[in-house]
Design a protein around this motif. Structure first.
Motif, PDB file in Angstrom:
ATOM      1  N   LEU A 132       0.837  -1.203   0.000  1.00  0.00           N
ATOM      2  CA  LEU A 132       0.000   0.000   0.000  1.00  0.00           C
ATOM      3  C   LEU A 132       0.870   1.251   0.000  1.00  0.00           C
ATOM      4  CD1 LEU A 132      -2.722  -1.078   2.599  1.00  0.00           C
ATOM      5  CD2 LEU A 132      -2.993  -0.907   0.132  1.00  0.00           C
ATOM      6  N   GLY A 133       1.942   1.233   0.802  1.00  0.00           N
ATOM      7  CA  GLY A 133       2.833   2.385   0.849  1.00  0.00           C
ATOM      8  C   GLY A 133       3.489   2.662  -0.493  1.00  0.00           C
ATOM      9  N   TYR A 134       3.899   1.602  -1.188  1.00  0.00           N
ATOM     10  CA  TYR A 134       4.525   1.782  -2.500  1.00  0.00           C
ATOM     11  C   TYR A 134       3.545   2.418  -3.491  1.00  0.00           C
ATOM     12  CZ  TYR A 134       6.142   0.544  -7.170  1.00  0.00           C
ATOM     13  OH  TYR A 134       6.502   0.586  -8.487  1.00  0.00           O
ATOM     14  N   ILE A 135       2.291   1.928  -3.503  1.00  0.00           N
ATOM     15  CA  ILE A 135       1.296   2.484  -4.433  1.00  0.00           C
ATOM     16  C   ILE A 135       1.016   3.947  -4.109  1.00  0.00           C
ATOM     17  CG2 ILE A 135      -1.110   2.323  -5.173  1.00  0.00           C
ATOM     18  CD1 ILE A 135      -0.876  -0.707  -4.814  1.00  0.00           C
ATOM     19  N   LEU A 136       0.925   4.283  -2.815  1.00  0.00           N
ATOM     20  CA  LEU A 136       0.671   5.671  -2.437  1.00  0.00           C
ATOM     21  C   LEU A 136       1.829   6.581  -2.832  1.00  0.00           C
ATOM     22  CD1 LEU A 136      -0.959   5.166   1.085  1.00  0.00           C
ATOM     23  CD2 LEU A 136      -2.076   5.977  -1.001  1.00  0.00           C
ATOM     24  N   VAL A 137       3.063   6.103  -2.672  1.00  0.00           N
ATOM     25  CA  VAL A 137       4.234   6.904  -3.051  1.00  0.00           C
ATOM     26  C   VAL A 137       4.256   7.130  -4.560  1.00  0.00           C
ATOM     27  CG1 VAL A 137       6.756   6.880  -3.186  1.00  0.00           C
ATOM     28  CG2 VAL A 137       5.624   6.266  -1.056  1.00  0.00           C
ATOM     29  N   ILE A 138       4.003   6.062  -5.328  1.00  0.00           N
ATOM     30  CA  ILE A 138       3.970   6.205  -6.791  1.00  0.00           C
ATOM     31  C   ILE A 138       2.871   7.182  -7.208  1.00  0.00           C
ATOM     32  CG2 ILE A 138       3.385   4.987  -8.930  1.00  0.00           C
ATOM     33  CD1 ILE A 138       6.213   4.501  -8.074  1.00  0.00           C
ATOM     34  N   ALA A 139       1.702   7.078  -6.568  1.00  0.00           N
ATOM     35  CA  ALA A 139       0.587   7.958  -6.922  1.00  0.00           C
ATOM     36  C   ALA A 139       0.910   9.419  -6.619  1.00  0.00           C
ATOM     37  CB  ALA A 139      -0.668   7.528  -6.172  1.00  0.00           C
ATOM     38  N   ARG A 140       1.706   9.665  -5.587  1.00  0.00           N
ATOM     39  CA  ARG A 140       2.048  11.044  -5.235  1.00  0.00           C
ATOM     40  C   ARG A 140       3.177  11.579  -6.119  1.00  0.00           C
ATOM     41  NH1 ARG A 140       1.159  14.660  -1.337  1.00  0.00           N
ATOM     42  NH2 ARG A 140      -0.301  13.231  -0.336  1.00  0.00           N
ATOM     43  N   LEU A 141       4.213  10.745  -6.358  1.00  0.00           N
ATOM     44  CA  LEU A 141       5.371  11.215  -7.118  1.00  0.00           C
ATOM     45  C   LEU A 141       5.123  11.198  -8.623  1.00  0.00           C
ATOM     46  CD1 LEU A 141       8.309   9.506  -5.138  1.00  0.00           C
ATOM     47  CD2 LEU A 141       7.381  11.823  -4.894  1.00  0.00           C
ATOM     48  N   ARG A 142       4.386  10.197  -9.086  1.00  0.00           N
ATOM     49  CA  ARG A 142       4.118  10.082 -10.526  1.00  0.00           C
ATOM     50  C   ARG A 142       2.623   9.818 -10.721  1.00  0.00           C
ATOM     51  NH1 ARG A 142       8.417   6.254 -13.401  1.00  0.00           N
ATOM     52  NH2 ARG A 142       7.610   7.443 -15.183  1.00  0.00           N
ATOM     53  N   PRO A 143       1.798  10.834 -10.510  1.00  0.00           N
ATOM     54  CA  PRO A 143       0.334  10.633 -10.525  1.00  0.00           C
ATOM     55  C   PRO A 143      -0.205  10.133 -11.853  1.00  0.00           C
ATOM     56  CG  PRO A 143       0.903  12.975 -10.485  1.00  0.00           C
ATOM     57  CD  PRO A 143       2.166  12.237 -10.230  1.00  0.00           C
ATOM     58  N   GLN A 144       0.538  10.335 -12.941  1.00  0.00           N
ATOM     59  CA  GLN A 144       0.057   9.851 -14.230  1.00  0.00           C
ATOM     60  C   GLN A 144       0.056   8.323 -14.301  1.00  0.00           C
ATOM     61  OE1 GLN A 144       2.901  11.328 -13.682  1.00  0.00           O
ATOM     62  NE2 GLN A 144       4.583  10.336 -14.783  1.00  0.00           N
ATOM     63  N   LEU A 145       0.802   7.658 -13.419  1.00  0.00           N
ATOM     64  CA  LEU A 145       0.836   6.195 -13.414  1.00  0.00           C
ATOM     65  C   LEU A 145      -0.318   5.592 -12.624  1.00  0.00           C
ATOM     66  CD1 LEU A 145       4.665   5.504 -12.888  1.00  0.00           C
ATOM     67  CD2 LEU A 145       3.384   5.734 -15.028  1.00  0.00           C
ATOM     68  N   ALA A 146      -0.845   6.358 -11.663  1.00  0.00           N
ATOM     69  CA  ALA A 146      -1.938   5.843 -10.825  1.00  0.00           C
ATOM     70  C   ALA A 146      -2.930   6.973 -10.565  1.00  0.00           C
ATOM     71  CB  ALA A 146      -1.382   5.289  -9.515  1.00  0.00           C
ATOM     72  N   PRO A 147      -3.672   7.376 -11.585  1.00  0.00           N
ATOM     73  CA  PRO A 147      -4.575   8.528 -11.423  1.00  0.00           C
ATOM     74  C   PRO A 147      -5.814   8.182 -10.612  1.00  0.00           C
ATOM     75  CG  PRO A 147      -4.848   7.551 -13.584  1.00  0.00           C
ATOM     76  CD  PRO A 147      -3.723   6.807 -12.937  1.00  0.00           C
ATOM     77  N   ASN A 148      -6.472   9.236 -10.143  1.00  0.00           N
ATOM     78  CA  ASN A 148      -7.771   9.001  -9.505  1.00  0.00           C
ATOM     79  C   ASN A 148      -8.805   8.703 -10.587  1.00  0.00           C
ATOM     80  OD1 ASN A 148      -7.611  11.561 -10.542  1.00  0.00           O
ATOM     81  ND2 ASN A 148      -8.849  12.503  -8.932  1.00  0.00           N
ATOM     82  N   VAL A 149      -9.818   7.943 -10.215  1.00  0.00           N
ATOM     83  CA  VAL A 149     -10.824   7.482 -11.173  1.00  0.00           C
ATOM     84  C   VAL A 149     -12.182   8.013 -10.732  1.00  0.00           C
ATOM     85  CG1 VAL A 149     -11.891   5.462 -12.238  1.00  0.00           C
ATOM     86  CG2 VAL A 149      -9.474   5.392 -11.602  1.00  0.00           C
ATOM     87  N   GLU A 150     -12.889   8.618 -11.662  1.00  0.00           N
ATOM     88  CA  GLU A 150     -14.219   9.141 -11.349  1.00  0.00           C
ATOM     89  C   GLU A 150     -15.186   7.976 -11.136  1.00  0.00           C
ATOM     90  OE1 GLU A 150     -15.015  12.209 -10.774  1.00  0.00           O
ATOM     91  OE2 GLU A 150     -12.985  12.944 -11.205  1.00  0.00           O
ATOM     92  N   THR A 151     -15.805   7.940  -9.954  1.00  0.00           N
ATOM     93  CA  THR A 151     -16.719   6.856  -9.627  1.00  0.00           C
ATOM     94  C   THR A 151     -17.975   7.407  -8.974  1.00  0.00           C
ATOM     95  OG1 THR A 151     -15.651   6.569  -7.461  1.00  0.00           O
ATOM     96  CG2 THR A 151     -14.841   5.199  -9.274  1.00  0.00           C
ATOM     97  N   GLU A 152     -18.991   6.567  -8.943  1.00  0.00           N
ATOM     98  CA  GLU A 152     -20.211   6.926  -8.235  1.00  0.00           C
ATOM     99  C   GLU A 152     -19.986   6.783  -6.731  1.00  0.00           C
ATOM    100  OE1 GLU A 152     -23.322   4.456  -9.618  1.00  0.00           O
ATOM    101  OE2 GLU A 152     -23.119   5.044 -11.724  1.00  0.00           O
ATOM    102  N   PRO A 153     -20.626   7.608  -5.927  1.00  0.00           N
ATOM    103  CA  PRO A 153     -20.454   7.501  -4.466  1.00  0.00           C
ATOM    104  C   PRO A 153     -21.022   6.182  -3.941  1.00  0.00           C
ATOM    105  CG  PRO A 153     -22.208   9.050  -5.013  1.00  0.00           C
ATOM    106  CD  PRO A 153     -21.521   8.703  -6.305  1.00  0.00           C
ATOM    107  N   VAL A 154     -20.452   5.741  -2.824  1.00  0.00           N
ATOM    108  CA  VAL A 154     -20.875   4.492  -2.194  1.00  0.00           C
ATOM    109  C   VAL A 154     -21.564   4.819  -0.877  1.00  0.00           C
ATOM    110  CG1 VAL A 154     -20.089   2.306  -1.225  1.00  0.00           C
ATOM    111  CG2 VAL A 154     -18.976   3.228  -3.247  1.00  0.00           C
TER     112      VAL A 154
END
Length: 453
Positions: free
Chosen positions: A212-234
């Protein structure tokens, strides 16, 4: 001379397996062929084969191994009832708006699926079919998506209740008693499957946290590799409805073992019944699907026990040729003492993980090297967790890792194999870090079992 024949037999088995022949029949057939030639040449005592019926009966009637088909049935029922699919959809919508949120959802669902199935192949294939299209469609890097799925799929090796740990517990218990008898300890202690389950908790959860830490670091440093995805609320009701049932089931199964209320076999029975009740309550288990689940569980169980029978024949003939004495002598003469011997065994198991599944390694290699290492002073729980983590890393390592082949089989053609190989490298480094940390601090595996006991 006879001890070297045992090594030739081991090499022959590896060669035949690489040619694609079935594992169970390769183990038994090669061993019996070498035994027949050895009897004719006067290098093998046929009295060893007289012990074969008792050994096979002991394997089939082993109380601990009864947990294996029950855990398999539990995993197959959860898979067929689409509980994992609903859970992934709910968590993806919950975390999708965060950077790396979809990757976080995949790791969490993979962890729960690993804890419920305990089978690497089933977890990787299921997660590949469910999450890979969503991650690619959401703009995730193909290599990051593939690496995340492969790595979380292998968590079934280490996160309890794991079938790998059930099998390792049975083998290590026998090896531990054999080691103590060899040292003239006639009231031997045992190591239980529950001890391995408890010992695997901290390393397994540490792996999940690092993923989880690795994915969060990648998402912060290189957001184009792990972008946020538009979804319906839960809604809270949707989240609880998807998350609570599998969590309760896993907590009941694992918790009953940890507190000593049930043996692994009894807990596996509760898990199988609980998975069936969950599937029926969700209306996702019509009779045709239930029949399909039972047939799949039966096929996997038959495959496992046929391998156990083949491994029992192989280990008996290996011992008859004096292979164990040769390896014991080799370890005693090895420079570095117990450190050198352990390092060689870990390297051997890592390399064998490219061509053998964990079942064959557990029932062929561990009975040979386990007693020797424990006679040299290694803790059986620590050794079992080290072997499980080592095999988990082996299953991820290119070019022969089993998890890579499983994902390649269900991945779309446009996902290149090179992307899968690149994606798993960071996760391999994470697993090696945990393996080294466990080697340096054995208490990561031994402290919690001592507290629980």
């Amino acid at each position: 001379m006879d001890g070297y024949i045992a090594l030739y037999m081991f090499a022959a088995v590896c060669l035949i397996l690489m040619l694609g022949y079935p594992v169970a029949f390769t183990l038994a057939g090669t061993a019996l062929a070498f035994a027949a030639v050895g009897i004719i040449a006067g290098h093998f005592d046929p009295a060893f084969l007289a012990a074969l019926p008792a050994r096979l009966f002991g394997t089939i009637s082993n109380d601990t191994l009864i947990a294996v088909p029950l855990f398999i049935l539990m995993g197959v029922l959860l898979e067929k009832s689409r509980i994992a699919e609903q859970l992934l959809g709910t968590l993806s919508r919950s975390f999708g708006s965060l950077k790396g949120g979809l990757g976080i959802a995949v790791v969490l669902v993979g962890m729960l699926l690993a804890a419920s199935t305990g089978i690497v192949g089933a977890t990787v294939v299921t997660m590949g079919l469910l999450s890979l299209p969503s991650m690619l469609k959401g703009g995730y890097s193909p290599s990051l998506a593939a690496g995340t799925i492969c790595a979380t799929g292998t968590l079934g090796q280490i996160i309890p209740p794991s079938i790998a740990l059930v099998l390792l517990g049975d083998v290590l218990s026998n090896a531990y008693q054999q080691a103590q008898l060899s040292m003239n300890i006639f009231s031997p202690k045992t190591v239980s499957v529950g001890d391995l389950f408890v010992g695997a908790l901290l390393p397994g959860l540490l792996l999940v946290a690092l993923y989880l830490g690795y994915i969060l670091v990648i998402a912060r440093l290189r957001p184009q590799l792990a972008p946020n995805v538009e979804t319906e609320p839960v809604t809270a009701a949707e989240l609880l409805g998807s998350l609570v049932p599998p969590l309760v089931l896993i907590a009941v199964v694992l918790g009953s073992i940890l507190v000593g209320a049930a043996t692994p076999t009894e807990a596996a029975g509760v898990g199988a019944v609980g998975a069936l009740l969950l599937a029926l309550a969700k209306g996702e288990m019509p009779i045709p699907r239930l029949r399909e689940a039972l047939l799949d569980a039966m096929k996997i169980t038959c495959m496992v026990f046929m391998i156990l029978i083949g491994a029992a024949v192989f280990s008996l003939v290996f011992r008859g040729f004096g292979g164990e004495e040769l390896i014991h002598h080799f370890f005693e003469q090895m420079p570095g003492g117990v450190f050198g011997a352990t390092l060689v065994v870990m390297l051997l198991i890592f390399l064998l993980g490219f061509i053998l599944d964990f079942i064959e390694i557990t029932f062929v290699v561990v009975p040979i090297v386990g007693p020797i290492l424990m006679m040299m002073g290694l803790d059986p729980v620590w050794l079992g967790i080290m072997i499980a983590l080592n095999l988990q890393t082996s299953f991820l390592t290119p070019p022969f890792g089993f998890a890579l082949f499983y994902l390649r089989g269900v991945a779309p053609p446009e996902l290149p194999t090179s992307a899968i190989y690149r994606g798993v490298i960071p996760f391999i480094l994470i697993q090696l870090m945990v393996l080294v940390a466990l080697w340096i601090w054995p208490a990561m595996a031994t402290w919690l079992p001592s507290v629980v006991n």
